[in-house]
Structures are given as structure tokens and as C-alpha cells.
Write a protein that holds these residues in place. Structure first.
Motif, short mmCIF file in Angstrom:
data_model
loop_
_atom_site.label_atom_id
_atom_site.label_comp_id
_atom_site.label_asym_id
_atom_site.label_seq_id
_atom_site.Cartn_x
_atom_site.Cartn_y
_atom_site.Cartn_z
N GLU A 117 0.78 -1.23 0.00
CA GLU A 117 0.00 0.00 0.00
C GLU A 117 0.81 1.28 0.00
O GLU A 117 0.36 2.29 -0.52
CB GLU A 117 -1.01 0.00 1.15
CG GLU A 117 -0.43 0.01 2.52
CD GLU A 117 -1.50 -0.21 3.58
OE1 GLU A 117 -2.69 -0.18 3.25
OE2 GLU A 117 -1.13 -0.40 4.74
N ASP A 118 1.98 1.31 0.56
CA ASP A 118 2.76 2.55 0.59
C ASP A 118 4.02 2.45 -0.27
O ASP A 118 5.04 3.09 0.02
CB ASP A 118 3.15 2.89 2.04
CG ASP A 118 1.94 3.19 2.88
OD1 ASP A 118 1.02 3.85 2.36
OD2 ASP A 118 1.91 2.75 4.05
N CYS A 119 3.95 1.71 -1.32
CA CYS A 119 5.17 1.42 -2.08
C CYS A 119 5.51 2.49 -3.11
O CYS A 119 4.69 3.33 -3.46
CB CYS A 119 5.05 0.07 -2.77
SG CYS A 119 4.15 0.09 -4.32
N CYS A 120 6.69 2.43 -3.55
CA CYS A 120 7.16 3.05 -4.78
C CYS A 120 7.33 4.57 -4.74
O CYS A 120 7.44 5.20 -5.78
CB CYS A 120 6.27 2.67 -5.95
SG CYS A 120 5.98 0.90 -6.04
N GLN A 121 7.29 5.17 -3.59
CA GLN A 121 7.51 6.60 -3.45
C GLN A 121 6.72 7.42 -4.47
O GLN A 121 7.25 8.29 -5.16
CB GLN A 121 9.01 6.91 -3.55
CG GLN A 121 9.80 6.25 -2.46
CD GLN A 121 11.29 6.53 -2.56
OE1 GLN A 121 11.75 7.22 -3.46
NE2 GLN A 121 12.04 6.00 -1.63
N GLY A 122 5.44 7.10 -4.56
CA GLY A 122 4.57 7.86 -5.46
C GLY A 122 4.55 7.38 -6.90
O GLY A 122 3.84 7.94 -7.72
N CYS B 54 3.49 -0.45 -8.72
CA CYS B 54 2.70 -1.33 -7.86
C CYS B 54 1.29 -1.58 -8.37
O CYS B 54 0.64 -2.52 -7.92
CB CYS B 54 2.61 -0.74 -6.47
SG CYS B 54 4.21 -0.56 -5.68
N ALA B 55 0.81 -0.77 -9.27
CA ALA B 55 -0.58 -0.87 -9.70
C ALA B 55 -0.98 -2.26 -10.17
O ALA B 55 -2.04 -2.75 -9.77
CB ALA B 55 -0.87 0.17 -10.79
N PRO B 56 -0.18 -2.96 -10.97
CA PRO B 56 -0.62 -4.29 -11.41
C PRO B 56 -0.82 -5.28 -10.25
O PRO B 56 -1.77 -6.06 -10.26
CB PRO B 56 0.51 -4.76 -12.32
CG PRO B 56 1.18 -3.51 -12.78
CD PRO B 56 1.04 -2.55 -11.63
N VAL B 57 0.03 -5.21 -9.26
CA VAL B 57 -0.09 -6.11 -8.11
C VAL B 57 -1.33 -5.77 -7.31
O VAL B 57 -2.12 -6.64 -6.93
CB VAL B 57 1.17 -6.04 -7.23
CG1 VAL B 57 0.99 -6.86 -5.96
CG2 VAL B 57 2.38 -6.51 -7.99
N LEU B 58 -1.53 -4.50 -7.03
CA LEU B 58 -2.69 -4.07 -6.26
C LEU B 58 -3.98 -4.37 -7.00
O LEU B 58 -4.96 -4.81 -6.39
CB LEU B 58 -2.60 -2.58 -5.91
CG LEU B 58 -1.51 -2.23 -4.91
CD1 LEU B 58 -1.37 -0.72 -4.77
CD2 LEU B 58 -1.80 -2.86 -3.57
N GLU B 59 -4.01 -4.16 -8.30
CA GLU B 59 -5.21 -4.46 -9.08
C GLU B 59 -5.53 -5.94 -9.03
O GLU B 59 -6.68 -6.34 -8.88
CB GLU B 59 -5.05 -3.98 -10.52
CG GLU B 59 -5.10 -2.48 -10.66
CD GLU B 59 -4.72 -2.00 -12.06
OE1 GLU B 59 -4.69 -2.83 -13.00
OE2 GLU B 59 -4.47 -0.80 -12.22
N ALA B 60 -4.52 -6.77 -9.17
CA ALA B 60 -4.73 -8.21 -9.11
C ALA B 60 -5.25 -8.64 -7.73
O ALA B 60 -6.15 -9.47 -7.62
CB ALA B 60 -3.44 -8.96 -9.45
#
Length: 112
Positions: free
Chosen positions: A89-94, A99-105
Motif C-alpha cells: 500500500e505505501d510502495c514506490c515513493q509515489g 505497484c498498480a498491477p499487483v494491487l489491481e490483481a
């Protein structure tokens, strides 16, 4: 998700046989598998399987439901999705594109 809950879930998965068991149940889908079928698929003795099922169940990653004389175990997809979201949830410094593909999945309804 609270850190303590995430740690309990990660701890439950941090053993080779339990991870294999969980992945088998994920593949089985919502219908799940009977304990005997799980034991046969993994080649695990019943007493060992019982302990592993108990640990995963207490962590909220799987659930068992009685059907006749069998207990059918299934993965709790919402629990693992919640864990993935917690980890990412707080990854990738903005830089959400990372991270979007992982979170979407994790948040998809593919397994409902």
C-alpha cells in the motif's frame, strides 16, 4: 490490516508444506478440497496435515466446512488479498505504475 495480523499470516505461510497446501487450495477455487484429497495430493501424513491446516486456519488464510463426513477446506481469498494490499500500500515513493498491477490483481474479483 494491523501489523500483528499480517505477521500471523506471513508466519503461517513461512513453511514449505503450508505454503504448498495454501497454493493447492488457491488452485482448487472456492469449491475447495477434502482433507483426504489434500493429504493425497501433497503426500502428507494425516497428523501432519491436521497441524498445518490448523495453523493456516487460525491465521485466517483457509476455512473448513463440514460436508457429510468430510471437511472441505478452501482458501480465503479476501485474507490473502488484504495481505498483499498491506504489503504494497505505501510502495514506490509515489510511482504507482510500479505497484498498480499487483494491487489491481489483489483487489480484483476474479475469485469471488
Amino acid at each position: 490490516m494491523e501489523t500483528k495480523i499480517a505477521l500471523a499470516k506471513l508466519s503461517a505461510l513461512a513453511q514449505e508444506n503450508r505454503l504448498a497446501l495454501f497454493r493447492l487450495l488457491v488452485k482448487a477455487g472456492r469449491e475447495g478440497l477434502a482433507a483426504g484429497d489434500i493429504a493425497a495430493a501433497l503426500g502428507v501424513p494425516p497428523n501432519t496435515l491436521s497441524a498445518q491446516l490448523n495453523i493456516l486456519s487460525q491465521a485466517g488464510l483457509i476455512a473448513g466446512a463440514r460436508q457429510g463426513r468430510s471437511i472441505i477446506y478452501s482458501a480465503q481469498y479476501e485474507a490473502i488479498s488484504g495481505l498483499i494490499v498491506f504489503l504494497m500500500e505505501d510502495c514506490c515513493q509515489g510511482r504507482s505504475e510500479i505497484c498498480a498491477p499487483v494491487l489491481e490483481a489483489a483487489q480484483s474479483s476474479c475469485c469471488t
